[in-house]
Design a protein around this motif. Structure first.
Motif, PDB file in Angstrom:
ATOM      1  N   LEU A  55       0.916  -1.200   0.093  1.00 42.65           N
ATOM      2  CA  LEU A  55       0.075   0.106  -0.074  1.00 42.65           C
ATOM      3  C   LEU A  55       0.900   1.188  -0.051  1.00 42.65           C
ATOM      4  O   LEU A  55       0.476   2.245  -0.784  1.00 42.65           O
ATOM      5  N   GLN A  56       1.819   1.203   0.822  1.00 42.83           N
ATOM      6  CA  GLN A  56       2.836   2.568   1.071  1.00 42.83           C
ATOM      7  C   GLN A  56       3.608   2.579  -0.566  1.00 42.83           C
ATOM      8  O   GLN A  56       3.598   3.777  -0.953  1.00 42.83           O
ATOM      9  N   GLN A  57       3.772   1.604  -1.009  1.00 39.68           N
ATOM     10  CA  GLN A  57       4.476   1.411  -2.495  1.00 39.68           C
ATOM     11  C   GLN A  57       3.408   2.295  -3.406  1.00 39.68           C
ATOM     12  O   GLN A  57       4.114   3.099  -4.201  1.00 39.68           O
ATOM     13  N   LEU A  58       2.282   1.819  -3.417  1.00 41.76           N
ATOM     14  CA  LEU A  58       1.108   2.321  -4.317  1.00 41.76           C
ATOM     15  C   LEU A  58       0.935   4.017  -4.135  1.00 41.76           C
ATOM     16  O   LEU A  58       0.697   4.441  -4.879  1.00 41.76           O
ATOM     17  N   LEU A  59       0.766   4.226  -2.795  1.00 45.73           N
ATOM     18  CA  LEU A  59       0.566   5.651  -2.446  1.00 45.73           C
ATOM     19  C   LEU A  59       1.717   6.486  -2.880  1.00 45.73           C
ATOM     20  O   LEU A  59       1.524   7.869  -3.384  1.00 45.73           O
ATOM     21  N   ARG A  60       2.758   5.827  -2.966  1.00 47.01           N
ATOM     22  CA  ARG A  60       4.127   6.753  -3.371  1.00 47.01           C
ATOM     23  C   ARG A  60       3.981   7.019  -4.673  1.00 47.01           C
ATOM     24  O   ARG A  60       4.121   8.145  -5.366  1.00 47.01           O
ATOM     25  N   LYS A  61       3.540   5.875  -5.664  1.00 44.01           N
ATOM     26  CA  LYS A  61       3.471   6.072  -6.931  1.00 44.01           C
ATOM     27  C   LYS A  61       2.305   6.869  -7.466  1.00 44.01           C
ATOM     28  O   LYS A  61       2.477   7.492  -8.281  1.00 44.01           O
ATOM     29  N   VAL A  62       1.370   6.867  -6.685  1.00 46.74           N
ATOM     30  CA  VAL A  62       0.222   7.823  -6.950  1.00 46.74           C
ATOM     31  C   VAL A  62       0.486   9.369  -6.635  1.00 46.74           C
ATOM     32  O   VAL A  62       0.220  10.275  -7.477  1.00 46.74           O
ATOM     33  N   ALA A  63       1.222   9.424  -5.632  1.00 46.27           N
ATOM     34  CA  ALA A  63       1.708  10.854  -5.277  1.00 46.27           C
ATOM     35  C   ALA A  63       2.953  11.321  -6.442  1.00 46.27           C
ATOM     36  O   ALA A  63       2.553  12.591  -6.901  1.00 46.27           O
ATOM     37  N   ASP A  64       3.497  10.378  -6.894  1.00 46.75           N
ATOM     38  CA  ASP A  64       4.728  10.759  -7.950  1.00 46.75           C
ATOM     39  C   ASP A  64       3.700  11.239  -9.112  1.00 46.75           C
ATOM     40  O   ASP A  64       4.200  12.174 -10.094  1.00 46.75           O
ATOM     41  N   GLY A  65       2.773  10.509  -9.660  1.00 49.91           N
ATOM     42  CA  GLY A  65       1.736  10.686 -10.692  1.00 49.91           C
ATOM     43  C   GLY A  65       1.222  12.189 -10.639  1.00 49.91           C
ATOM     44  O   GLY A  65       1.098  12.908 -11.725  1.00 49.91           O
ATOM     45  N   ILE A  66       0.971  12.500  -9.360  1.00 51.40           N
ATOM     46  CA  ILE A  66      -0.067  13.617  -8.739  1.00 51.40           C
ATOM     47  C   ILE A  66       1.156  14.888  -9.094  1.00 51.40           C
ATOM     48  O   ILE A  66       0.691  15.789  -9.711  1.00 51.40           O
ATOM     49  N   ALA A  67       2.251  14.732  -8.400  1.00 54.35           N
ATOM     50  CA  ALA A  67       3.199  15.496  -8.844  1.00 54.35           C
ATOM     51  C   ALA A  67       3.646  15.767 -10.283  1.00 54.35           C
ATOM     52  O   ALA A  67       3.816  17.105 -10.453  1.00 54.35           O
TER      53      ALA A  67
END
Ligand SMILES: Cc1cc2nc3c(=O)[nH]c(=O)nc-3n(C[C@H](O)[C@H](O)[C@H](O)COP(=O)(O)O)c2cc1C
Length: 221
Positions: A55-67
């Motif tokens: 889950l933490q890995q996924l949230l990081r990917k989503v955050a990178d995508g948003i950024a």
């Protein structure tokens, strides 16, 4: 807890304790929820339950995508034009949420910050991502919703809190790719799952509802 009590107690929780959610509890609930009704019994719902490091890995990917400014919404959460009374209800919902948090109408930064908490699942230790084959129609989407409510009520009974999150449709492609969900499926929503933070102000929110006469008519009885 009977069904009436579960319906009355369930509410969207937007702040969770870090306490992990045991897999066997979620698995038992999802096993029970298989018995939700669906048109033709086609059971069109699918889900991936994610916790811990994945889950933490996924949230990081989503955050990178948003950024990176990636906008990968797969469906519109609302019609382009939403007239009253539906728009008025949406506005009322926002007023109730931001009112609970003490955020004024003009404070766009704070409102955006609250919205952005969607993409960390409101710190829930577990998120269930729901997906449905892309070719399915409105009736099957309704089936998914019925199943989701069954899951939410069973969670309530088990002492777990939830927040359905259509907001994940905005990170839909990123989430699908990260979770290995084929692109012939649509990410319908997320369900944040965990133990409610009893001290969080946002969890004091009690939403209103339109009176029954606004949505239901009785004939012949
Ligand atoms: C399909 C669905 C999608 C939702 N999406 C979001 C969301 O993205 N973010 C959020 O904070 N709440 C979301 N909600 C929660 C609604 O805002 C909430 O159900 C509504 O305001 C009524 O409040 P209650 O659930 O506390 O009774 C969603 C609810 C549903 C059923």
């Amino acid at each position: 807890m009977n069904v009436s009590e579960a319906v009355a107690a369930r509410r969207s929780v937007r702040a969770f304790l870090p306490t992990p959610v045991a897999r066997n509890i979620v698995e038992k609930i999802l096993d029970q929820a298989r018995f939700s009704p669906s048109g033709g019994n086609v059971q069109p719902w699918n889900a991936v339950v994610v916790a811990g490091e994945p889950l933490q890995q996924l949230l990081r990917k989503v955050a990178d995508g948003i950024a990176a400014g990636r906008t990968d919404s797969e469906y519109a959460s609302y019609p382009d034009a939403l007239p009253d009374p539906w728009m008025a209800r949406r506005r009322q919902n926002a007023a109730e949420l931001y009112g609970t948090l003490g955020i004024g109408r003009e404070n766009r930064e704070a409102r955006h910050a609250q919205t952005a908490r969607n993409w960390i699942g409101f710190d829930a230790p577990c998120i269930m991502f729901c997906h449905i084959p892309r070719f399915m129609g409105v009736a099957q989407w309704a089936d998914l919703g019925i199943w989701l409510q069954t899951v939410m009520l069973l969670m309530e009974e088990a002492g777990l809190s939830t927040c359905a999150q259509g907001a994940w449709s905005h990170g839909g492609v990123t989430v699908r790719e990260a979770l290995g969900i084929a692109d012939d499926h649509v990410l319908a929503c997320g369900l944040a799952i965990g133990y409610a933070d009893p001290d969080a102000i946002v969890n004091r929110l009690r939403t209103s509802r339109a009176p029954l006469e606004e949505t239901v008519r009785f004939l012949g009885m």
